[in-house]
Design an enzyme around this catalytic site. Sequence first.
Site, PDB file in Angstrom:
ATOM      1  N   LEU A  82       0.802  -1.216   0.000  1.00  0.00           N
ATOM      2  CA  LEU A  82       0.000   0.000   0.000  1.00  0.00           C
ATOM      3  C   LEU A  82       0.835   1.267   0.000  1.00  0.00           C
ATOM      4  O   LEU A  82       1.946   1.295   0.528  1.00  0.00           O
ATOM      5  CB  LEU A  82      -0.892   0.011   1.247  1.00  0.00           C
ATOM      6  CG  LEU A  82      -1.676  -1.274   1.530  1.00  0.00           C
ATOM      7  CD1 LEU A  82      -2.333  -1.196   2.900  1.00  0.00           C
ATOM      8  CD2 LEU A  82      -2.701  -1.522   0.424  1.00  0.00           C
ATOM      9  N   MET A  99       8.931  -3.080  -5.203  1.00  0.00           N
ATOM     10  CA  MET A  99       8.690  -1.651  -5.421  1.00  0.00           C
ATOM     11  C   MET A  99       8.305  -0.965  -4.125  1.00  0.00           C
ATOM     12  O   MET A  99       8.701   0.192  -3.878  1.00  0.00           O
ATOM     13  CB  MET A  99       7.594  -1.469  -6.478  1.00  0.00           C
ATOM     14  CG  MET A  99       7.387  -0.006  -6.885  1.00  0.00           C
ATOM     15  SD  MET A  99       8.851   0.717  -7.670  1.00  0.00           S
ATOM     16  CE  MET A  99       8.867   2.354  -6.918  1.00  0.00           C
ATOM     17  N   LYS A 100       7.550  -1.644  -3.269  1.00  0.00           N
ATOM     18  CA  LYS A 100       7.161  -1.044  -1.996  1.00  0.00           C
ATOM     19  C   LYS A 100       8.383  -0.749  -1.139  1.00  0.00           C
ATOM     20  O   LYS A 100       8.453   0.306  -0.476  1.00  0.00           O
ATOM     21  CB  LYS A 100       6.200  -1.984  -1.251  1.00  0.00           C
ATOM     22  CG  LYS A 100       5.811  -1.501   0.139  1.00  0.00           C
ATOM     23  CD  LYS A 100       5.118  -0.143   0.115  1.00  0.00           C
ATOM     24  CE  LYS A 100       4.619   0.228   1.513  1.00  0.00           C
ATOM     25  NZ  LYS A 100       4.056   1.586   1.561  1.00  0.00           N
ATOM     26  N   LEU A 101       9.359  -1.656  -1.124  1.00  0.00           N
ATOM     27  CA  LEU A 101      10.567  -1.403  -0.351  1.00  0.00           C
ATOM     28  C   LEU A 101      11.325  -0.198  -0.897  1.00  0.00           C
ATOM     29  O   LEU A 101      11.871   0.610  -0.135  1.00  0.00           O
ATOM     30  CB  LEU A 101      11.466  -2.639  -0.347  1.00  0.00           C
ATOM     31  CG  LEU A 101      10.924  -3.861   0.395  1.00  0.00           C
ATOM     32  CD1 LEU A 101      11.932  -5.002   0.335  1.00  0.00           C
ATOM     33  CD2 LEU A 101      10.564  -3.532   1.838  1.00  0.00           C
TER      34      LEU A 101
END
Length: 300
Positions: free
Chosen positions: A126, A175-177
Amino acid sequence: MSTTKESIGFIGVGYMGQGMASCILAKGFRLTVMGHRNRKPVEELKAAGAAEAATPKELAGKASIIFLCVTGSPQVEQVVNGPDGIAAGAQPGTVIVDCSTSDPVSTVALAERLAAIGLHLCDAPLGGTPAQAKLGQLSTMIGADSAVFERIRPVCEAWAQKIVHLGPVGDGHKMKLLNNFLSLGYGAIYAEALTLAQKVGITPQTFDSVITGGRMECGFYRTFMQYVLERDRDAHKFTLSNALKDVRYLESLANAAGVPNPVGGAVKNVYAAAVASGKGEDYVPMLSDFVAAQSKVSLG
């Protein structure tokens, strides 16, 4: 299976999850939630029409798409693979959507194990705040095969205004990291810049008057400064312990890829120091107070 007939399960109705689950209900989906240590969100969701399950296994028997919004990979593994886990109760074809910020290596390995028993895993971490979750205004970056993505998209549209299908399973968590490296890196920089500013006679209010409206202002800056200037503890409800977990996952990703991560290491150490001092349950903008205290200044 028609997406209009999907039954939804939700595990992890905390700061973000409750808002997401309420949006799913508002769009007319049948929803089952799992009991949470904090009963308030569960009872509020039940009052709005949700059912409750006592275990992940029980919930899996009632849902064709199950959303997870838990702390990280160890919790995901336990919820899925535990003795009363999702895998023990799910029908073949069930989709598990991991909205947590998890370790991509764990995500890919778990997806392979679940595929062998006919279950689908995808990652949909998210972007946004709990306030945006309640309004259905989050963003999500999804790793899934195309058919699974099309199944979950109508449900994700209930709580997300920006949905990006990045590619196969694991890409969302990668991508969230990277995204969190940027935001948490800025958090560490803001804290240090505000401390130095105060030390040399520039108050947070003066600092903000220059940054506001300029190229360095952004949504993350605004919620960070909402705490600094207004002492609003709830401006950005993301704990320092969760932040440290995320930058450690980033370090693991960089190590696996053979990429030097010197800035990431410096950012990790700022959060690690705050958590080690007992501040783990403070929220990210409160990092500013910890950093300031190290130089014997106050931003309040």
